[in-house]
Design an enzyme around this catalytic site. Structure first.
Site: not given
Ligand code: GLC
Length: 424
Positions: A164, A393
């Site tokens: 991202d 994550e």
């Protein structure tokens, strides 16, 4: 942790995030179905329940758009904990979805699922239904994201890359206006420390793009040319090429020789085009900003992923393997998402430095295929070492600290892969 304990701990996370026919990436931060998360998760699920693995991918493709696009998020149920939700995207789909896509790992995952199939008859049946859908998605990429037929496709939003807030997008994003954005409240920074997430200046532009595409009615025949952001990502294109070739093999196995040939030919063309992204100076592949007509000066892990497509000469592949070792030597763990020697590197900020196990996994597949088994094993070892701090994550490549969301599905799935099907 002993191998069986680790396996059990990973399996527990998969079960905990399982919503029956799809799996959420993690509770709270990401409460819906994400495209490449689901496909990679299926690899882990197969080790526990083969039928469930296929369902994960089928659920995703049940929400494919009529034009072939497979959305990056499926909003199966209402949840206020995530922004931007369906009222921002307004894609008008029967079940709400986002309007952009994500890295096409489905093809490569399906081939692995078939190679390891236990119930071959049932898996072949399910493949027969899924294969044309995945092909339609690939057709969509080349039709809508490469309208000039260059051989490589462009991303129209940084979120499509799956990486991202990578440094790769900074320059191109600065060409995106940040005015006229509806007022908004971020939710991600309520779950995770803001210093580990994208900045506000970036977030404004992410939303500008969403609003702009929405104003064009999400018409994919128009979006490419109308987008102020068009970036060719070598990593994304490498994933597409690899999946395309895996689909070609599967088509062959199903006796669809003509389709197999069409896919092989397209992958070959893409492979040649990918080499235009090679930078001798950087010793790796770089993104290409289609609006500016220039390579982007940013050495990210996206530029190492062409290993996955066995792209380039053995010399180039060796250089990419060398980059992995060089970046690792600046910290403790591989593979940082960005070159630590770049002053813009940040060891804790999302895709600006941290290690992600899914990227490690894809790189190990590529390294093994390119005869770089030793480096692949180092990456597997580092992945298993980082997991000691939790199924996070992402991880700080310098300290190994667990960052971002916890009890993360695809991290757990990759551990199952590393334990039971190590690529090297
Ligand atoms: C973030 C990641 C993306 C992932 C999603 C869900 O947006 O950058 O790659 O798919 O989270 O885990």
């Amino acid at each position: 942790m002993a191998s069986q304990d680790l396996f059990n701990a990973a399996a527990e996370i998969l079960a905990e995030n399982d919503r029956g026919t799809y799996t959420v990436p993690t509770k709270g931060l990401y409460p819906f179905q994400w495209n490449w998360d689901s496909c990679l998760t299926a690899l882990g699920q197969q080790k526990i329940d083969e039928a469930r693995a296929w369902t994960e991918i089928e659920t995703l493709f049940a929400h494919q758009w009529p034009d072939g696009m497979v959305p990056h998020i499926i909003f199966h149920q209402h949840d206020d904990g995530y922004f931007p939700g369906p009222t921002v995207w307004k894609t008008g789909r029967p079940t709400d979805t986002s309007g952009i896509t994500q890295p096409p790992v489905a093809g490569l995952v399906l081939r692995l699922l078939m190679r390891r199939a236990k119930d071959l008859g049932t898996c072949t049946e399910r493949l027969r239904t899924l294969l044309p859908k995945v092909v339609a998605w690939h057709d969509w990429f080349y039709r809508c994201r490469d309208p000039q037929g260059t051989g490589v496709i462009a991303l129209l939003h940084p979120w499509e890359s799956g990486r991202d807030n990578s440094i790769d997008w900074i320059d191109a994003l600065m060409n995106v206006p940040d005015d006229g954005i509806d007022p908004y409240v971020r939710r991600d920074t309520q779950h995770v420390d803001a210093s580990q997430r994208p900045t506000k200046a970036e977030y404004d532009r992410y939303l500008y793009l969403v609003q702009h595409f929405r104003s064009l009615g999400w018409d994919n025949e128009k979006l490419h040319d109308a987008s102020p952001f068009q970036v060719v990502d070598p990593g994304f294109n490498a994933i597409l090429i690899r999946s395309e070739e895996d689909l070609a093999h599967l088509a062959d196995e199903l006796g669809m020789a003509e389709l197999a040939q069409r896919l092989h030919t397209r992958a070959e063309k893409a492979r040649v085009a990918l080499e235009t992204l090679w930078s001798e100076e950087a010793g790796q592949y770089l993104c290409f900003d289609r609006k500016k007509g220039a390579l982007v000066d940013s050495r990210s892990v996206g530029g190492l992923l062409p290993l996955l497509a066995k792209a380039g000469t053995p010399e180039r592949q060796a250089q990419l393997a060398e980059r992995i070792r060089e970046w690792r030597s600046k910290g403790k763990f591989s593979v940082p998402s960005h070159d630590p020697a770049d002053p813009r590197f940040e060891s804790k900020r999302y895709w600006r430095g941290p290690c992600w196990l899914i990227v490690n996994y894809l790189l190990t597949l590529g390294l093994a295929d390119c005869g770089q088994g030793e480096v692949a094993r180092e990456v597997v070892d580092d992945s298993l070492a980082m997991i000691e701090t939790g199924f996070a994550e992402y991880y700080d490549p310098i300290s190994g600290e667990a960052l971002g969301g916890g009890r993360f599905t695809w991290t757990a799935a990759m551990i199952l892969e590393f334990l039971r099907s190590p690529p090297a």
